[in-house]
Design an enzyme around this catalytic site. Structure first.
Site, PDB file in Angstrom:
ATOM      1  N   CYS A   1      -1.550   0.812   7.358  1.00 34.81           N
ATOM      2  CA  CYS A   1      -3.001   0.553   7.433  1.00 34.81           C
ATOM      3  C   CYS A   1      -3.380  -0.689   6.616  1.00 34.81           C
ATOM      4  O   CYS A   1      -3.612  -1.767   7.168  1.00 34.81           O
ATOM      5  CB  CYS A   1      -3.805   1.762   6.954  1.00 34.81           C
ATOM      6  SG  CYS A   1      -3.587   3.238   7.979  1.00 34.81           S
ATOM      7  N   ARG A   2      -3.433  -0.537   5.308  1.00 32.91           N
ATOM      8  CA  ARG A   2      -4.019  -1.613   4.493  1.00 32.91           C
ATOM      9  C   ARG A   2      -3.121  -2.832   4.339  1.00 32.91           C
ATOM     10  O   ARG A   2      -3.569  -3.973   4.537  1.00 32.91           O
ATOM     11  CB  ARG A   2      -4.391  -1.060   3.102  1.00 32.91           C
ATOM     12  CG  ARG A   2      -5.529  -0.066   3.151  1.00 32.91           C
ATOM     13  CD  ARG A   2      -5.638   0.722   1.861  1.00 32.91           C
ATOM     14  NE  ARG A   2      -4.489   1.604   1.688  1.00 32.91           N
ATOM     15  CZ  ARG A   2      -4.272   2.364   0.626  1.00 32.91           C
ATOM     16  NH1 ARG A   2      -5.130   2.330  -0.376  1.00 32.91           N
ATOM     17  NH2 ARG A   2      -3.209   3.138   0.564  1.00 32.91           N
ATOM     18  N   SER A   3      -1.854  -2.628   3.948  1.00 34.07           N
ATOM     19  CA  SER A   3      -1.032  -3.813   3.658  1.00 34.07           C
ATOM     20  C   SER A   3      -0.646  -4.620   4.906  1.00 34.07           C
ATOM     21  O   SER A   3      -0.622  -5.854   4.835  1.00 34.07           O
ATOM     22  CB  SER A   3       0.181  -3.469   2.792  1.00 34.07           C
ATOM     23  OG  SER A   3       1.070  -2.601   3.432  1.00 34.07           O
TER      24      SER A   3
ATOM     25  N   ASN B   1       2.234   1.431   4.451  1.00 35.58           N
ATOM     26  CA  ASN B   1       2.508   0.155   5.147  1.00 35.58           C
ATOM     27  C   ASN B   1       2.164   0.243   6.640  1.00 35.58           C
ATOM     28  O   ASN B   1       2.775  -0.416   7.470  1.00 35.58           O
ATOM     29  CB  ASN B   1       3.972  -0.305   4.949  1.00 35.58           C
ATOM     30  CG  ASN B   1       4.240  -1.757   5.349  1.00 35.58           C
ATOM     31  OD1 ASN B   1       5.333  -2.099   5.760  1.00 35.58           O
ATOM     32  ND2 ASN B   1       3.249  -2.620   5.255  1.00 35.58           N
TER      33      ASN B   1
ATOM     34  N   CYS C   1       0.865  -1.183   0.000  1.00 36.13           N
ATOM     35  CA  CYS C   1       0.000   0.000   0.000  1.00 36.13           C
ATOM     36  C   CYS C   1       0.899   1.230   0.000  1.00 36.13           C
ATOM     37  O   CYS C   1       2.050   1.148  -0.428  1.00 36.13           O
ATOM     38  CB  CYS C   1      -0.983  -0.021   1.183  1.00 36.13           C
ATOM     39  SG  CYS C   1      -0.208   0.009   2.816  1.00 36.13           S
TER      40      CYS C   1
ATOM     41  N   ASP D   1      -8.193   3.994   0.814  1.00 31.37           N
ATOM     42  CA  ASP D   1      -7.236   4.427   1.835  1.00 31.37           C
ATOM     43  C   ASP D   1      -8.017   4.923   3.058  1.00 31.37           C
ATOM     44  O   ASP D   1      -8.751   5.906   2.959  1.00 31.37           O
ATOM     45  CB  ASP D   1      -6.387   5.551   1.234  1.00 31.37           C
ATOM     46  CG  ASP D   1      -5.290   6.011   2.171  1.00 31.37           C
ATOM     47  OD1 ASP D   1      -5.334   5.668   3.374  1.00 31.37           O
ATOM     48  OD2 ASP D   1      -4.391   6.721   1.689  1.00 31.37           O
TER      49      ASP D   1
HETATM   50  P1  4NP Z   1      -1.816   2.823   4.057  1.00 28.81           P
HETATM   51  O1  4NP Z   1      -2.471   4.194   4.611  1.00 28.81           O
HETATM   52  O2  4NP Z   1      -1.245   3.156   2.706  1.00 28.81           O
HETATM   53  O3  4NP Z   1      -2.990   1.901   3.965  1.00 28.81           O
HETATM   54  O4  4NP Z   1      -0.785   2.403   5.065  1.00 28.81           O
HETATM   55  C1  4NP Z   1      -1.783   5.402   4.672  1.00 28.81           C
HETATM   56  C2  4NP Z   1      -0.906   5.633   5.678  1.00 28.81           C
HETATM   57  C3  4NP Z   1      -0.253   6.854   5.776  1.00 28.81           C
HETATM   58  C4  4NP Z   1      -0.500   7.832   4.824  1.00 28.81           C
HETATM   59  C5  4NP Z   1      -1.395   7.582   3.796  1.00 28.81           C
HETATM   60  C6  4NP Z   1      -2.030   6.372   3.718  1.00 28.81           C
HETATM   61  N1  4NP Z   1       0.151   9.089   4.931  1.00 28.81           N
HETATM   62  O5  4NP Z   1      -0.136   9.967   4.101  1.00 28.81           O
HETATM   63  O6  4NP Z   1       0.966   9.285   5.835  1.00 28.81           O
END
Ligand code: 4NP
Length: 159
Positions: A14-16, A12, A9, A127
């Site tokens: 939240c989703r992955s 790294n 993702c 997201d």
């Molecule tokens: P992820 O979510 O890609 O599912 O881990 C996010 C985590 C952090 C950010 C964006 C999405 N960020 O902008 O910091």
């Protein structure tokens, strides 16, 4: 030989990591005969070394999935050599992965994780980072569905 799966993702956190935890638990419970190496990474370096977002940890824990021990790392082109499947959560992540593949394609099958859950009618895991708690439950629903599909796919190919 083990089948190696990498979930990707943006951050790294939240989703992955959620996908890593859910898929690992599902595989242990329902496919103990399969040898799988499961990991996750982010295309961005914003959160390298950090544990999953507390909201992602809490939502996963409610479904019996423990991800607090994971730590974020950044996706690197060599991952395309190390893994059999490199599965992106959204098209933006997929673009970054495909760009790396133009330098060194490796042998990994690259695609969107939700291609393994066609019945969900969507291809991207939204997201949840800037949204509320409900977003994390939705992420889990989609990831559980795609994990079942991926496990069935790997089983089929191994038999
Ligand atoms: P992820 O979510 O890609 O599912 O881990 C996010 C985590 C952090 C950010 C964006 C999405 N960020 O902008 O910091």
């Amino acid at each position: 030989m083990s089948v190696r799966v990498l979930f990707v993702c943006l951050g790294n956190i939240c989703r992955s990591p959620t996908a890593e935890g859910v898929f690992r638990k599902l595989a242990a419970e329902e496919a103990a005969e399969l040898k799988l190496d499961i990991d996750s990474a982010g295309t961005a370096d914003y959160h390298v070394g950090e544990p999953p977002d507390p909201r992602a940890q809490a939502a996963a824990r409610q479904r019996g999935v423990e991800i607090s021990g994971l730590r974020a790392r950044q996706f690197e082109p060599q991952d395309l050599q190390r893994f059999d499947y490199v599965l992106a959560m959204d098209r933006s992540n997929l673009t970054v992965i495909r760009r790396a593949a133009t330098v060194d394609a490796g042998k990994a099958q690259v695609g969107l994780f939700l291609e393994f859950a066609p019945e969900q009618g969507m291809l991207e895991v939204p997201d949840p980072y800037f949204g509320g708690e409900a977003g994390f439950d939705r992420v889990l629903d989609l990831i559980e569905a795609a994990s079942r599909g991926l496990l069935a796919h790997i089983r089929e190919r191994q038999s």
